[in-house]
Design a protein around this motif. Sequence first.
Motif, PDB file in Angstrom:
ATOM      1  N   THR A  83       0.856  -1.188   0.000  1.00  0.00           N
ATOM      2  CA  THR A  83       0.000   0.000   0.000  1.00  0.00           C
ATOM      3  C   THR A  83       0.893   1.240   0.000  1.00  0.00           C
ATOM      4  N   ASP A  84       0.693   2.107  -0.977  1.00  0.00           N
ATOM      5  CA  ASP A  84       1.504   3.313  -1.083  1.00  0.00           C
ATOM      6  C   ASP A  84       1.119   4.278   0.046  1.00  0.00           C
ATOM      7  N   PRO A  85       2.017   4.536   1.004  1.00  0.00           N
ATOM      8  CA  PRO A  85       1.660   5.417   2.127  1.00  0.00           C
ATOM      9  C   PRO A  85       1.243   6.806   1.662  1.00  0.00           C
ATOM     10  N   PHE A  86       1.780   7.227   0.531  1.00  0.00           N
ATOM     11  CA  PHE A  86       1.436   8.553   0.017  1.00  0.00           C
ATOM     12  C   PHE A  86      -0.049   8.608  -0.355  1.00  0.00           C
ATOM     13  N   THR A 144     -15.890  -8.954   5.290  1.00  0.00           N
ATOM     14  CA  THR A 144     -16.289 -10.187   5.975  1.00  0.00           C
ATOM     15  C   THR A 144     -15.229 -11.273   5.774  1.00  0.00           C
ATOM     16  N   GLU A 145     -14.818 -11.443   4.530  1.00  0.00           N
ATOM     17  CA  GLU A 145     -13.810 -12.470   4.250  1.00  0.00           C
ATOM     18  C   GLU A 145     -12.456 -12.102   4.880  1.00  0.00           C
ATOM     19  N   ALA A 146     -12.121 -10.785   4.798  1.00  0.00           N
ATOM     20  CA  ALA A 146     -10.845 -10.325   5.357  1.00  0.00           C
ATOM     21  C   ALA A 146     -10.802 -10.603   6.867  1.00  0.00           C
ATOM     22  N   ARG A 147     -11.928 -10.360   7.537  1.00  0.00           N
ATOM     23  CA  ARG A 147     -11.976 -10.589   8.989  1.00  0.00           C
ATOM     24  C   ARG A 147     -11.816 -12.079   9.300  1.00  0.00           C
ATOM     25  N   GLU A 148     -12.485 -12.925   8.508  1.00  0.00           N
ATOM     26  CA  GLU A 148     -12.362 -14.378   8.733  1.00  0.00           C
ATOM     27  C   GLU A 148     -10.909 -14.830   8.577  1.00  0.00           C
ATOM     28  N   ILE A 183       2.135 -12.947   7.701  1.00  0.00           N
ATOM     29  CA  ILE A 183       1.915 -14.243   7.026  1.00  0.00           C
ATOM     30  C   ILE A 183       0.560 -14.358   6.335  1.00  0.00           C
ATOM     31  N   ILE A 184      -0.331 -13.394   6.560  1.00  0.00           N
ATOM     32  CA  ILE A 184      -1.720 -13.574   6.093  1.00  0.00           C
ATOM     33  C   ILE A 184      -1.808 -13.754   4.575  1.00  0.00           C
ATOM     34  N   ALA A 185      -0.910 -13.088   3.831  1.00  0.00           N
ATOM     35  CA  ALA A 185      -0.989 -13.209   2.367  1.00  0.00           C
ATOM     36  C   ALA A 185      -0.062 -14.307   1.836  1.00  0.00           C
ATOM     37  N   LYS A 186       0.374 -15.193   2.734  1.00  0.00           N
ATOM     38  CA  LYS A 186       1.238 -16.328   2.375  1.00  0.00           C
ATOM     39  C   LYS A 186       2.449 -15.877   1.531  1.00  0.00           C
ATOM     40  N   PRO A 187       3.350 -15.118   2.162  1.00  0.00           N
ATOM     41  CA  PRO A 187       4.492 -14.584   1.407  1.00  0.00           C
ATOM     42  C   PRO A 187       5.515 -15.664   1.041  1.00  0.00           C
ATOM     43  N   ASP A 188       6.332 -15.361   0.037  1.00  0.00           N
ATOM     44  CA  ASP A 188       7.432 -16.264  -0.355  1.00  0.00           C
ATOM     45  C   ASP A 188       8.692 -15.977   0.459  1.00  0.00           C
ATOM     46  N   VAL A 221      -7.089  -4.674  15.845  1.00  0.00           N
ATOM     47  CA  VAL A 221      -6.095  -5.735  15.612  1.00  0.00           C
ATOM     48  C   VAL A 221      -6.416  -6.496  14.324  1.00  0.00           C
ATOM     49  N   TRP A 222      -7.700  -6.861  14.130  1.00  0.00           N
ATOM     50  CA  TRP A 222      -8.003  -7.644  12.923  1.00  0.00           C
ATOM     51  C   TRP A 222      -7.810  -6.811  11.660  1.00  0.00           C
ATOM     52  N   GLU A 223      -8.106  -5.497  11.732  1.00  0.00           N
ATOM     53  CA  GLU A 223      -7.899  -4.635  10.556  1.00  0.00           C
ATOM     54  C   GLU A 223      -6.405  -4.489  10.252  1.00  0.00           C
ATOM     55  N   ASN A 224      -5.586  -4.465  11.307  1.00  0.00           N
ATOM     56  CA  ASN A 224      -4.138  -4.448  11.116  1.00  0.00           C
ATOM     57  C   ASN A 224      -3.679  -5.692  10.380  1.00  0.00           C
ATOM     58  N   ILE A 225      -4.157  -6.843  10.877  1.00  0.00           N
ATOM     59  CA  ILE A 225      -3.714  -8.116  10.302  1.00  0.00           C
ATOM     60  C   ILE A 225      -4.188  -8.252   8.859  1.00  0.00           C
ATOM     61  N   ALA A 226      -5.392  -7.766   8.605  1.00  0.00           N
ATOM     62  CA  ALA A 226      -5.974  -7.909   7.257  1.00  0.00           C
ATOM     63  C   ALA A 226      -5.686  -6.699   6.376  1.00  0.00           C
ATOM     64  N   PHE A 227      -4.764  -5.831   6.794  1.00  0.00           N
ATOM     65  CA  PHE A 227      -4.544  -4.567   6.082  1.00  0.00           C
ATOM     66  C   PHE A 227      -4.292  -4.787   4.583  1.00  0.00           C
ATOM     67  N   ARG A 228      -3.399  -5.716   4.270  1.00  0.00           N
ATOM     68  CA  ARG A 228      -3.063  -5.953   2.859  1.00  0.00           C
ATOM     69  C   ARG A 228      -4.297  -6.447   2.088  1.00  0.00           C
ATOM     70  N   LEU A 229      -5.085  -7.306   2.723  1.00  0.00           N
ATOM     71  CA  LEU A 229      -6.275  -7.845   2.049  1.00  0.00           C
ATOM     72  C   LEU A 229      -7.284  -6.728   1.793  1.00  0.00           C
TER      73      LEU A 229
END
Lengths: 257, 254
Positions: free
Chosen positions: A136-139, B116-120, B157-162, B99-107
Amino acid sequence: MINPFAPVGRVVIGVLAEIGRFAAFVGRAAASCFAPPIFFGQFWRQCAQVGYFSLPVIGLTAVFIGAALALNIYVGGARFNAEQFVPNIVVLGITRELGPVLAGLMLAGRVSAGIAAEIGTMRVTEQIDAMATLSTDPFRFLVAPRVLAATLCLPLLVVAADIIGVMGGYLVAVNSLHFNGVIYLRNTFQFLESQDVILGLTKAAVFGFIIATVGSYQGYNSQGGALGVGRATTNAVVGSIVLILAVNYLITAFFVE
Amino acid sequence: MTLPKLQLVGIKKRLRGRQVLDGVDIDVAPGKSLVIIGGSGVGKSVTLKCALGIMKPDAGEVLVDGADVTRMPREIRARVMRKFGMLFQGGALFDSLTVWENIAFRLLYADNVNRTEARERAIEAMRKVRLTPDFADVRPVELSGGMQKRAGLARAIIAKPDILFFDEPTTGLDPITADAINDLIIDMVKELGCAAVSITHDMASARKIADEIAMLYAGRIVWRGPASTIDSSGNAYVDQFVAGRADGPIQAVV
Protein backbone atom coordinates in the motif's frame (compact mmCIF):
# COMPACT_ATOMS: atom_id res chain seq x y z
CA MET A 1 41.96 30.32 5.50
CA ILE A 2 38.25 30.37 6.33
CA ASN A 3 35.99 31.43 3.49
CA PRO A 4 33.53 33.96 4.96
CA PHE A 5 30.95 33.17 2.26
CA ALA A 6 30.90 29.44 3.02
CA PRO A 7 28.38 29.57 5.93
CA VAL A 8 26.08 31.86 3.92
CA GLY A 9 26.33 29.54 0.94
CA ARG A 10 25.55 26.51 3.09
CA VAL A 11 22.41 28.20 4.45
CA VAL A 12 21.26 29.26 0.95
CA ILE A 13 21.85 25.76 -0.45
CA GLY A 14 20.03 24.26 2.54
CA VAL A 15 17.02 26.54 2.06
CA LEU A 16 16.90 25.90 -1.70
CA ALA A 17 17.17 22.15 -1.14
CA GLU A 18 14.29 22.28 1.36
CA ILE A 19 12.16 24.27 -1.11
CA GLY A 20 12.98 21.71 -3.81
CA ARG A 21 12.04 18.79 -1.54
CA PHE A 22 8.80 20.50 -0.55
CA ALA A 23 7.94 21.28 -4.17
CA ALA A 24 8.52 17.63 -5.15
CA PHE A 25 6.35 16.54 -2.22
CA VAL A 26 3.56 18.94 -3.23
CA GLY A 27 3.70 17.68 -6.82
CA ARG A 28 3.47 14.06 -5.68
CA ALA A 29 0.67 14.93 -3.24
CA ALA A 30 -1.35 16.66 -5.96
CA ALA A 31 -0.82 13.76 -8.39
CA SER A 32 -1.77 11.20 -5.72
CA CYS A 33 -5.13 12.90 -5.19
CA PHE A 34 -6.31 11.83 -8.63
CA ALA A 35 -4.40 8.60 -9.26
CA PRO A 36 -6.11 5.34 -8.31
CA PRO A 37 -6.44 3.68 -5.90
CA ILE A 38 -8.34 6.41 -4.04
CA PHE A 39 -9.10 5.40 -0.46
CA PHE A 40 -12.60 6.82 -0.02
CA GLY A 41 -12.95 5.50 3.55
CA GLN A 42 -9.87 7.46 4.57
CA PHE A 43 -11.12 10.50 2.67
CA TRP A 44 -14.48 10.58 4.49
CA ARG A 45 -12.73 10.03 7.84
CA GLN A 46 -10.49 13.03 7.13
CA CYS A 47 -13.50 15.12 6.01
CA ALA A 48 -15.04 14.49 9.43
CA GLN A 49 -11.75 15.30 11.16
CA VAL A 50 -10.91 18.43 9.16
CA GLY A 51 -14.40 19.71 8.42
CA TYR A 52 -17.05 18.58 10.88
CA PHE A 53 -14.94 18.62 14.04
CA SER A 54 -13.48 22.05 13.15
CA LEU A 55 -16.91 23.63 12.87
CA PRO A 56 -17.23 24.70 16.56
CA VAL A 57 -13.86 26.48 16.67
CA ILE A 58 -14.44 28.14 13.30
CA GLY A 59 -17.96 29.22 14.34
CA LEU A 60 -16.79 30.70 17.64
CA THR A 61 -13.95 32.56 15.95
CA ALA A 62 -16.26 33.95 13.26
CA VAL A 63 -19.01 35.16 15.59
CA PHE A 64 -16.61 37.09 17.82
CA ILE A 65 -14.66 38.55 14.91
CA GLY A 66 -17.91 39.65 13.20
CA ALA A 67 -19.12 41.27 16.40
CA ALA A 68 -15.82 43.06 17.09
CA LEU A 69 -15.58 44.17 13.48
CA ALA A 70 -19.05 45.77 13.62
CA LEU A 71 -18.11 47.71 16.76
CA ASN A 72 -14.81 48.92 15.31
CA ILE A 73 -16.32 49.97 12.00
CA TYR A 74 -19.08 51.80 13.83
CA VAL A 75 -16.55 53.74 15.91
CA GLY A 76 -14.30 54.43 12.90
CA GLY A 77 -17.22 55.32 10.64
CA ALA A 78 -18.63 57.76 13.23
CA ARG A 79 -15.54 59.94 12.76
CA PHE A 80 -16.79 60.97 9.32
CA ASN A 81 -20.52 60.25 9.70
CA ALA A 82 -20.40 56.91 7.91
CA GLU A 83 -21.91 54.64 10.59
CA GLN A 84 -24.49 53.36 8.10
CA PHE A 85 -21.74 51.46 6.24
CA VAL A 86 -21.27 48.94 9.06
CA PRO A 87 -23.14 46.08 7.31
CA ASN A 88 -21.35 46.71 4.00
CA ILE A 89 -17.86 46.68 5.47
CA VAL A 90 -18.55 43.77 7.82
CA VAL A 91 -19.70 41.52 4.98
CA LEU A 92 -16.88 42.67 2.71
CA GLY A 93 -14.21 42.18 5.38
CA ILE A 94 -15.48 38.78 6.40
CA THR A 95 -16.08 37.21 2.99
CA ARG A 96 -12.97 38.55 1.28
CA GLU A 97 -10.44 38.47 4.09
CA LEU A 98 -11.24 37.54 7.66
CA GLY A 99 -13.36 34.46 7.00
CA PRO A 100 -10.80 32.54 4.93
CA VAL A 101 -7.70 33.86 6.72
CA LEU A 102 -8.95 33.23 10.25
CA ALA A 103 -10.34 29.83 9.30
CA GLY A 104 -6.99 29.03 7.69
CA LEU A 105 -5.04 30.14 10.74
CA MET A 106 -7.28 28.22 13.15
CA LEU A 107 -6.95 25.09 11.03
CA ALA A 108 -3.19 25.58 10.76
CA GLY A 109 -3.12 25.16 14.53
CA ARG A 110 -5.72 22.43 14.77
CA VAL A 111 -5.37 20.37 11.60
CA SER A 112 -1.83 20.91 10.29
CA ALA A 113 -0.37 20.17 13.72
CA GLY A 114 -2.57 17.08 14.06
CA ILE A 115 -1.55 15.76 10.64
CA ALA A 116 2.16 16.34 11.36
CA ALA A 117 1.93 14.65 14.76
CA GLU A 118 -0.02 11.64 13.46
CA ILE A 119 2.07 11.00 10.34
CA GLY A 120 5.27 11.86 12.22
CA THR A 121 4.51 9.28 14.90
CA MET A 122 3.76 6.73 12.20
CA ARG A 123 7.13 7.54 10.61
CA VAL A 124 9.23 7.15 13.77
CA THR A 125 7.43 3.95 14.84
CA GLU A 126 8.00 2.38 11.38
CA GLN A 127 4.26 2.26 10.61
CA ILE A 128 4.87 3.99 7.27
CA ASP A 129 7.56 1.44 6.36
CA ALA A 130 5.16 -1.31 7.41
CA MET A 131 2.48 0.11 5.11
CA ALA A 132 4.90 0.03 2.18
CA THR A 133 5.65 -3.65 2.86
CA LEU A 134 1.90 -4.33 2.81
CA SER A 135 1.68 -3.30 -0.86
CA THR A 136 0.00 0.00 0.00
CA ASP A 137 1.50 3.31 -1.08
CA PRO A 138 1.66 5.42 2.13
CA PHE A 139 1.44 8.55 0.02
CA ARG A 140 -1.93 7.55 -1.42
CA PHE A 141 -3.24 6.13 1.84
CA LEU A 142 -2.09 8.87 4.22
CA VAL A 143 -1.29 12.06 2.33
CA ALA A 144 -3.78 12.14 -0.56
CA PRO A 145 -6.98 11.76 1.55
CA ARG A 146 -5.83 14.50 3.93
CA VAL A 147 -4.95 16.90 1.10
CA LEU A 148 -8.23 16.25 -0.72
CA ALA A 149 -10.30 16.56 2.47
CA ALA A 150 -8.66 19.82 3.59
CA THR A 151 -8.86 21.38 0.12
CA LEU A 152 -12.56 20.57 -0.23
CA CYS A 153 -13.67 21.12 3.38
CA LEU A 154 -12.07 24.48 4.08
CA PRO A 155 -14.27 26.33 1.53
CA LEU A 156 -17.34 24.76 3.18
CA LEU A 157 -16.09 25.86 6.58
CA VAL A 158 -15.51 29.35 5.24
CA VAL A 159 -19.10 29.54 3.94
CA ALA A 160 -20.21 28.69 7.49
CA ALA A 161 -17.71 31.20 8.94
CA ASP A 162 -18.97 33.94 6.59
CA ILE A 163 -22.60 33.39 7.60
CA ILE A 164 -21.79 33.17 11.32
CA GLY A 165 -19.46 36.19 11.13
CA VAL A 166 -22.09 38.32 9.42
CA MET A 167 -24.61 37.20 12.04
CA GLY A 168 -22.14 38.21 14.78
CA GLY A 169 -21.99 41.69 13.28
CA TYR A 170 -25.78 41.73 12.88
CA LEU A 171 -26.38 40.84 16.55
CA VAL A 172 -24.09 43.60 17.80
CA ALA A 173 -25.41 46.16 15.31
CA VAL A 174 -29.05 45.47 16.13
CA ASN A 175 -28.74 44.96 19.90
CA SER A 176 -26.00 47.43 20.84
CA LEU A 177 -25.79 49.95 18.01
CA HIS A 178 -29.57 50.21 17.41
CA PHE A 179 -29.53 49.34 13.71
CA ASN A 180 -32.76 48.20 12.09
CA GLY A 181 -32.39 44.44 11.53
CA VAL A 182 -34.20 44.30 8.19
CA ILE A 183 -32.25 47.22 6.74
CA TYR A 184 -28.99 45.77 8.05
CA LEU A 185 -29.57 42.45 6.28
CA ARG A 186 -30.85 44.13 3.09
CA ASN A 187 -27.71 46.32 2.92
CA THR A 188 -25.54 43.26 3.54
CA PHE A 189 -27.01 41.23 0.68
CA GLN A 190 -27.27 44.17 -1.73
CA PHE A 191 -23.64 45.09 -1.22
CA LEU A 192 -22.22 41.57 -1.49
CA GLU A 193 -21.01 40.57 -4.96
CA SER A 194 -20.32 37.08 -6.26
CA GLN A 195 -16.69 38.10 -6.84
CA ASP A 196 -16.26 38.64 -3.07
CA VAL A 197 -17.49 35.13 -2.34
CA ILE A 198 -15.38 33.59 -5.13
CA LEU A 199 -12.26 35.32 -3.80
CA GLY A 200 -12.90 34.05 -0.28
CA LEU A 201 -13.59 30.48 -1.39
CA THR A 202 -10.55 30.42 -3.70
CA LYS A 203 -8.40 31.47 -0.79
CA ALA A 204 -10.01 28.83 1.41
CA ALA A 205 -9.29 26.00 -1.05
CA VAL A 206 -5.66 27.09 -1.43
CA PHE A 207 -5.24 27.45 2.36
CA GLY A 208 -6.70 23.96 2.86
CA PHE A 209 -4.18 22.56 0.39
CA ILE A 210 -1.35 24.40 2.18
CA ILE A 211 -2.43 23.20 5.64
CA ALA A 212 -2.57 19.53 4.59
CA THR A 213 0.58 19.47 2.47
CA VAL A 214 2.75 21.32 5.02
CA GLY A 215 1.48 19.09 7.86
CA SER A 216 1.97 15.94 5.83
CA TYR A 217 5.42 17.01 4.60
CA GLN A 218 6.66 17.74 8.10
CA GLY A 219 5.23 14.52 9.49
CA TYR A 220 6.39 12.35 6.60
CA ASN A 221 9.98 13.57 6.95
CA SER A 222 10.18 13.65 10.72
CA GLN A 223 12.95 11.70 12.39
CA GLY A 224 14.49 11.34 15.80
CA GLY A 225 11.69 10.03 18.02
CA ALA A 226 9.44 12.23 20.15
CA LEU A 227 11.74 15.23 19.73
CA GLY A 228 11.51 14.95 15.95
CA VAL A 229 7.72 14.64 16.03
CA GLY A 230 7.50 17.70 18.29
CA ARG A 231 9.72 19.66 15.91
CA ALA A 232 7.65 18.53 12.92
CA THR A 233 4.45 19.68 14.64
CA THR A 234 5.88 23.12 15.43
CA ASN A 235 7.27 23.51 11.91
CA ALA A 236 3.92 22.49 10.43
CA VAL A 237 2.06 25.22 12.34
CA VAL A 238 4.62 27.96 11.72
CA GLY A 239 5.13 26.97 8.06
CA SER A 240 1.39 26.82 7.37
CA ILE A 241 0.73 30.22 8.97
CA VAL A 242 3.54 31.97 7.11
CA LEU A 243 2.54 30.40 3.80
CA ILE A 244 -1.15 31.23 4.33
CA LEU A 245 -0.40 34.89 5.02
CA ALA A 246 1.99 35.18 2.07
CA VAL A 247 -0.32 33.40 -0.37
CA ASN A 248 -3.28 35.43 0.95
CA TYR A 249 -1.56 38.60 -0.20
CA LEU A 250 -0.72 37.12 -3.61
CA ILE A 251 -4.27 35.91 -4.26
CA THR A 252 -5.76 39.23 -3.11
CA ALA A 253 -3.36 41.18 -5.33
CA PHE A 254 -4.20 38.90 -8.27
CA PHE A 255 -7.96 39.43 -7.84
CA VAL A 256 -7.67 43.17 -7.25
CA GLU A 257 -5.57 43.66 -10.39
CA MET B 1 21.24 -26.78 -6.17
CA THR B 2 18.10 -24.74 -5.37
CA LEU B 3 17.99 -21.28 -6.91
CA PRO B 4 18.03 -18.61 -4.17
CA LYS B 5 14.69 -16.92 -3.57
CA LEU B 6 16.44 -13.74 -2.50
CA GLN B 7 19.95 -12.55 -3.26
CA LEU B 8 21.71 -9.36 -2.22
CA VAL B 9 24.77 -8.75 -4.37
CA GLY B 10 27.37 -6.12 -3.51
CA ILE B 11 24.93 -3.84 -1.69
CA LYS B 12 26.46 -0.50 -0.73
CA LYS B 13 24.79 2.28 1.21
CA ARG B 14 26.14 5.52 2.60
CA LEU B 15 24.15 7.41 5.24
CA ARG B 16 25.00 10.79 6.78
CA GLY B 17 28.57 10.60 5.43
CA ARG B 18 29.21 7.08 6.80
CA GLN B 19 29.63 3.98 4.62
CA VAL B 20 27.12 1.74 6.41
CA LEU B 21 27.08 -1.10 3.88
CA ASP B 22 30.19 -1.73 1.82
CA GLY B 23 29.34 -4.64 -0.43
CA VAL B 24 26.95 -6.96 1.39
CA ASP B 25 26.35 -10.35 -0.28
CA ILE B 26 23.73 -12.75 1.05
CA ASP B 27 21.32 -15.25 -0.43
CA VAL B 28 18.61 -17.48 0.93
CA ALA B 29 16.83 -20.45 -0.63
CA PRO B 30 13.13 -21.34 -0.29
CA GLY B 31 12.36 -23.11 2.98
CA LYS B 32 15.61 -21.91 4.56
CA SER B 33 16.14 -19.46 7.38
CA LEU B 34 19.12 -17.09 7.37
CA VAL B 35 19.90 -15.01 10.45
CA ILE B 36 22.16 -11.97 10.20
CA ILE B 37 23.90 -11.14 13.46
CA GLY B 38 26.00 -8.15 14.36
CA GLY B 39 26.37 -5.39 16.91
CA SER B 40 24.22 -2.30 17.19
CA GLY B 41 24.69 0.18 14.35
CA VAL B 42 26.52 -2.14 11.94
CA GLY B 43 23.79 -1.85 9.32
CA LYS B 44 21.56 -4.88 9.91
CA SER B 45 18.36 -2.83 9.64
CA VAL B 46 19.72 -0.96 6.60
CA THR B 47 20.41 -4.32 4.92
CA LEU B 48 16.84 -5.38 5.57
CA LYS B 49 15.42 -2.06 4.35
CA CYS B 50 17.45 -2.34 1.12
CA ALA B 51 16.16 -5.90 0.62
CA LEU B 52 12.58 -4.77 1.23
CA GLY B 53 12.82 -1.83 -1.16
CA ILE B 54 12.12 0.71 1.59
CA MET B 55 15.63 2.10 1.05
CA LYS B 56 17.42 2.32 -2.31
CA PRO B 57 21.00 1.03 -2.23
CA ASP B 58 23.75 3.22 -3.73
CA ALA B 59 25.14 0.18 -5.56
CA GLY B 60 24.45 -3.52 -5.88
CA GLU B 61 21.51 -5.70 -6.79
CA VAL B 62 18.53 -7.13 -4.91
CA LEU B 63 17.45 -10.22 -6.82
CA VAL B 64 14.09 -11.85 -6.19
CA ASP B 65 13.78 -15.10 -8.17
CA GLY B 66 16.75 -13.85 -10.18
CA ALA B 67 15.20 -10.47 -11.17
CA ASP B 68 16.79 -7.25 -9.91
CA VAL B 69 14.08 -5.27 -8.12
CA THR B 70 16.21 -2.12 -7.75
CA ARG B 71 15.97 -1.45 -11.49
CA MET B 72 12.27 -2.24 -11.87
CA PRO B 73 9.65 0.48 -12.44
CA ARG B 74 7.73 1.33 -9.27
CA GLU B 75 4.53 -0.51 -10.29
CA ILE B 76 6.32 -3.77 -11.16
CA ARG B 77 8.43 -3.56 -8.02
CA ALA B 78 5.25 -3.16 -6.00
CA ARG B 79 3.97 -6.41 -7.54
CA VAL B 80 7.20 -8.23 -6.61
CA MET B 81 6.97 -6.86 -3.08
CA ARG B 82 3.69 -8.70 -2.65
CA LYS B 83 5.90 -11.75 -2.15
CA PHE B 84 7.31 -10.18 1.03
CA GLY B 85 6.12 -10.33 4.61
CA MET B 86 7.80 -8.41 7.40
CA LEU B 87 7.70 -8.47 11.19
CA PHE B 88 8.97 -5.14 12.51
CA GLN B 89 10.91 -4.77 15.75
CA GLY B 90 8.20 -2.83 17.57
CA GLY B 91 5.35 -4.53 15.74
CA ALA B 92 4.61 -1.31 13.78
CA LEU B 93 0.88 -1.93 14.14
CA PHE B 94 -1.37 0.92 13.02
CA ASP B 95 -2.74 2.67 16.12
CA SER B 96 -5.93 3.85 14.43
CA LEU B 97 -7.05 0.37 13.34
CA THR B 98 -8.26 -2.63 15.32
CA VAL B 99 -6.10 -5.73 15.61
CA TRP B 100 -8.00 -7.64 12.92
CA GLU B 101 -7.90 -4.64 10.56
CA ASN B 102 -4.14 -4.45 11.12
CA ILE B 103 -3.71 -8.12 10.30
CA ALA B 104 -5.97 -7.91 7.26
CA PHE B 105 -4.54 -4.57 6.08
CA ARG B 106 -3.06 -5.95 2.86
CA LEU B 107 -6.27 -7.85 2.05
CA LEU B 108 -8.47 -4.80 2.70
CA TYR B 109 -6.46 -2.08 1.00
CA ALA B 110 -4.21 -3.77 -1.56
CA ASP B 111 -6.13 -6.90 -2.59
CA ASN B 112 -9.67 -5.46 -2.28
CA VAL B 113 -10.98 -8.45 -0.32
CA ASN B 114 -14.39 -7.71 1.24
CA ARG B 115 -14.45 -7.00 4.99
CA THR B 116 -16.29 -10.19 5.98
CA GLU B 117 -13.81 -12.47 4.25
CA ALA B 118 -10.84 -10.33 5.36
CA ARG B 119 -11.98 -10.59 8.99
CA GLU B 120 -12.36 -14.38 8.73
CA ARG B 121 -8.86 -14.71 7.29
CA ALA B 122 -7.46 -12.35 9.94
CA ILE B 123 -8.97 -14.46 12.72
CA GLU B 124 -7.60 -17.62 11.09
CA ALA B 125 -4.14 -15.95 11.04
CA MET B 126 -4.58 -14.96 14.70
CA ARG B 127 -5.24 -18.59 15.60
CA LYS B 128 -2.12 -19.66 13.70
CA VAL B 129 0.05 -17.36 15.82
CA ARG B 130 -1.84 -18.47 18.96
CA LEU B 131 -3.47 -15.10 19.55
CA THR B 132 -7.01 -15.50 20.84
CA PRO B 133 -9.69 -14.00 18.53
CA ASP B 134 -11.09 -12.19 21.61
CA PHE B 135 -8.52 -9.49 20.81
CA ALA B 136 -9.68 -9.03 17.20
CA ASP B 137 -11.64 -5.84 17.90
CA VAL B 138 -9.30 -4.08 20.32
CA ARG B 139 -6.70 -1.46 19.43
CA PRO B 140 -3.01 -2.49 19.36
CA VAL B 141 -2.23 -0.26 22.34
CA GLU B 142 -4.25 -2.66 24.53
CA LEU B 143 -1.98 -5.61 23.65
CA SER B 144 1.16 -6.65 25.53
CA GLY B 145 4.55 -6.59 23.75
CA GLY B 146 4.39 -10.34 23.02
CA MET B 147 0.85 -10.07 21.69
CA GLN B 148 1.85 -7.18 19.44
CA LYS B 149 4.63 -9.35 18.00
CA ARG B 150 2.12 -12.14 17.38
CA ALA B 151 -0.27 -9.71 15.68
CA GLY B 152 2.64 -8.39 13.59
CA LEU B 153 3.54 -11.95 12.64
CA ALA B 154 -0.08 -12.71 11.72
CA ARG B 155 -0.07 -9.60 9.50
CA ALA B 156 3.17 -10.75 7.86
CA ILE B 157 1.92 -14.24 7.03
CA ILE B 158 -1.72 -13.57 6.09
CA ALA B 159 -0.99 -13.21 2.37
CA LYS B 160 1.24 -16.33 2.37
CA PRO B 161 4.49 -14.58 1.41
CA ASP B 162 7.43 -16.26 -0.35
CA ILE B 163 9.98 -14.33 1.70
CA LEU B 164 9.60 -13.42 5.38
CA PHE B 165 11.74 -10.80 7.11
CA PHE B 166 12.11 -10.50 10.86
CA ASP B 167 13.65 -7.41 12.48
CA GLU B 168 14.83 -8.25 16.00
CA PRO B 169 11.83 -10.54 16.60
CA THR B 170 12.59 -11.21 20.28
CA THR B 171 13.91 -7.82 21.41
CA GLY B 172 12.15 -6.48 24.49
CA LEU B 173 10.42 -9.77 25.32
CA ASP B 174 10.86 -11.95 28.40
CA PRO B 175 12.73 -15.24 27.73
CA ILE B 176 9.61 -17.41 27.73
CA THR B 177 7.66 -15.15 25.35
CA ALA B 178 10.79 -14.79 23.19
CA ASP B 179 11.06 -18.58 22.93
CA ALA B 180 7.37 -18.81 22.00
CA ILE B 181 7.94 -16.26 19.22
CA ASN B 182 10.96 -18.27 18.02
CA ASP B 183 8.79 -21.43 17.88
CA LEU B 184 6.15 -19.53 15.90
CA ILE B 185 8.74 -18.28 13.41
CA ILE B 186 10.03 -21.84 12.87
CA ASP B 187 6.47 -23.16 12.45
CA MET B 188 5.46 -20.42 10.02
CA VAL B 189 8.57 -20.78 7.86
CA LYS B 190 8.01 -24.55 7.75
CA GLU B 191 4.30 -24.26 7.02
CA LEU B 192 4.66 -21.63 4.28
CA GLY B 193 7.87 -23.11 2.85
CA CYS B 194 9.14 -19.56 2.46
CA ALA B 195 12.64 -18.12 2.66
CA ALA B 196 13.29 -16.26 5.91
CA VAL B 197 15.78 -13.53 6.69
CA SER B 198 16.08 -12.34 10.29
CA ILE B 199 18.33 -9.83 11.96
CA THR B 200 19.06 -10.07 15.64
CA HIS B 201 21.71 -9.79 18.29
CA ASP B 202 19.91 -12.31 20.47
CA MET B 203 22.13 -15.39 20.10
CA ALA B 204 19.61 -17.73 21.72
CA SER B 205 17.08 -16.71 19.09
CA ALA B 206 19.63 -16.95 16.27
CA ARG B 207 20.66 -20.48 17.26
CA LYS B 208 17.05 -21.60 17.42
CA ILE B 209 15.54 -20.16 14.24
CA ALA B 210 18.52 -20.19 11.86
CA ASP B 211 19.58 -22.78 9.32
CA GLU B 212 22.49 -20.49 8.52
CA ILE B 213 24.00 -17.52 10.33
CA ALA B 214 25.87 -14.61 8.73
CA MET B 215 27.86 -12.04 10.68
CA LEU B 216 27.80 -8.41 9.53
CA TYR B 217 30.69 -6.19 10.53
CA ALA B 218 32.09 -2.96 9.05
CA GLY B 219 29.58 -3.03 6.21
CA ARG B 220 30.40 -6.56 5.03
CA ILE B 221 29.52 -10.16 5.79
CA VAL B 222 32.64 -11.38 7.59
CA TRP B 223 31.47 -14.95 8.22
CA ARG B 224 28.68 -17.24 7.12
CA GLY B 225 27.99 -20.84 7.98
CA PRO B 226 25.50 -23.38 9.33
CA ALA B 227 23.97 -22.41 12.68
CA SER B 228 25.37 -25.60 14.21
CA THR B 229 28.95 -24.42 13.56
CA ILE B 230 28.62 -20.97 15.13
CA ASP B 231 30.62 -22.04 18.20
CA SER B 232 33.50 -23.41 16.12
CA SER B 233 33.59 -20.80 13.39
CA GLY B 234 37.28 -20.04 13.78
CA ASN B 235 36.43 -16.40 13.06
CA ALA B 236 37.66 -13.92 15.66
CA TYR B 237 34.73 -11.53 15.10
CA VAL B 238 32.14 -14.28 15.49
CA ASP B 239 33.89 -15.77 18.52
CA GLN B 240 33.96 -12.40 20.28
CA PHE B 241 30.31 -11.65 19.43
CA VAL B 242 29.05 -15.10 20.48
CA ALA B 243 31.04 -14.97 23.72
CA GLY B 244 29.92 -11.39 24.35
CA ARG B 245 33.43 -10.20 25.21
CA ALA B 246 34.39 -6.51 25.18
CA ASP B 247 37.99 -7.32 24.19
CA GLY B 248 38.70 -8.48 20.65
CA PRO B 249 38.71 -7.15 17.09
CA ILE B 250 35.23 -5.61 17.47
CA GLN B 251 35.43 -2.28 19.24
CA ALA B 252 32.44 -1.68 21.52
CA VAL B 253 30.74 1.67 21.01
CA VAL B 254 29.90 3.13 24.43
